[in-house]
Design an enzyme around this catalytic site. Structure first.
Site, PDB file in Angstrom:
ATOM      1  N   GLU A  69       0.835  -1.208   0.000  1.00  0.00           N
ATOM      2  CA  GLU A  69       0.000   0.000   0.000  1.00  0.00           C
ATOM      3  C   GLU A  69       0.868   1.256   0.000  1.00  0.00           C
ATOM      4  O   GLU A  69       0.574   2.223  -0.707  1.00  0.00           O
ATOM      5  CB  GLU A  69      -0.919   0.027   1.237  1.00  0.00           C
ATOM      6  CG  GLU A  69      -1.835  -1.171   1.361  1.00  0.00           C
ATOM      7  CD  GLU A  69      -1.254  -2.309   2.188  1.00  0.00           C
ATOM      8  OE1 GLU A  69      -2.047  -3.036   2.802  1.00  0.00           O
ATOM      9  OE2 GLU A  69      -0.009  -2.483   2.213  1.00  0.00           O
ATOM     10  N   CYS A  92      -2.528  -3.303   7.348  1.00  0.00           N
ATOM     11  CA  CYS A  92      -2.156  -3.179   8.754  1.00  0.00           C
ATOM     12  C   CYS A  92      -2.567  -1.785   9.241  1.00  0.00           C
ATOM     13  O   CYS A  92      -2.863  -0.902   8.419  1.00  0.00           O
ATOM     14  CB  CYS A  92      -0.654  -3.401   8.922  1.00  0.00           C
ATOM     15  SG  CYS A  92       0.378  -2.052   8.278  1.00  0.00           S
ATOM     16  N   CYS A  95      -0.594   1.105   7.546  1.00  0.00           N
ATOM     17  CA  CYS A  95      -1.027   1.372   6.172  1.00  0.00           C
ATOM     18  C   CYS A  95      -2.439   1.952   6.146  1.00  0.00           C
ATOM     19  O   CYS A  95      -2.729   2.824   5.329  1.00  0.00           O
ATOM     20  CB  CYS A  95      -0.942   0.102   5.326  1.00  0.00           C
ATOM     21  SG  CYS A  95       0.758  -0.366   4.921  1.00  0.00           S
TER      22      CYS A  95
END
Length: 152
Positions: A69, A92, A95
């Site tokens: 990302e 996560c 991100c």
């Protein structure tokens, strides 16, 4: 029912993930605006950094790796306000924060397997909560429909 564009962009994210040299986890991301690809990214070391994922221990690898990302955001070189992102793994929290901050409005990813949830469930809950608070829509792509589309 998944739209043909969602299937195509998810398949593109899978292809992009295969470019990662990480032997344990390959992640791909595709940022779109409507039916146009804006940027792609995969997880890996920064350009010019010795790509020693096969010899670095897990902790060192995690310190050196840029997530898919993040790479997609960095390579976009434009405003991402109102865009969508297709990812092979749910983002996560780190991100998720970056996606929210860039103005991405929708996240598309496959339903998570029990194995994945057992390993990463807490982080997924944190990211999902962040997306809800920020008004980012999460679209869970059904694994059975993705599998059917891949067999066509």
């Amino acid at each position: 029912m998944i739209s043909k564009w969602s299937v195509r962009f998810y398949q593109m994210a899978e292809l992009v993930a295969s470019w990662s040299k990480d032997p344990s986890t390959q992640v791909g991301a595709v940022i779109t605006s409507g039916n146009r690809i804006i940027s792609v990214g995969f997880n890996g070391y920064a350009t010019g950094v010795s790509d020693s994922a096969h010899i670095d221990d897990r902790e060192m690898k995690l310190l050196k790796t840029i997530h898919a990302e993040e790479n997609a955001i960095l390579f976009a070189q434009r405003s991402l306000e109102g865009c969508e992102i297709y990812v092979t793994h749910f983002p996560c929290p780190n991100c998720a924060a970056k996606l929210i901050q860039t103005g991405i409005k929708s996240v598309y990813c496959p339903e998570q397997s029990e194995d994945f949830l057992s390993r990463w469930g807490e982080k997924i809950r944190v990211s999902d909560d962040m997306f809800k608070q920020a008004g980012v829509t999460v679209h869970w792509l059904p694994l059975d429909e993705l599998a059917k589309q891949n067999n066509r």
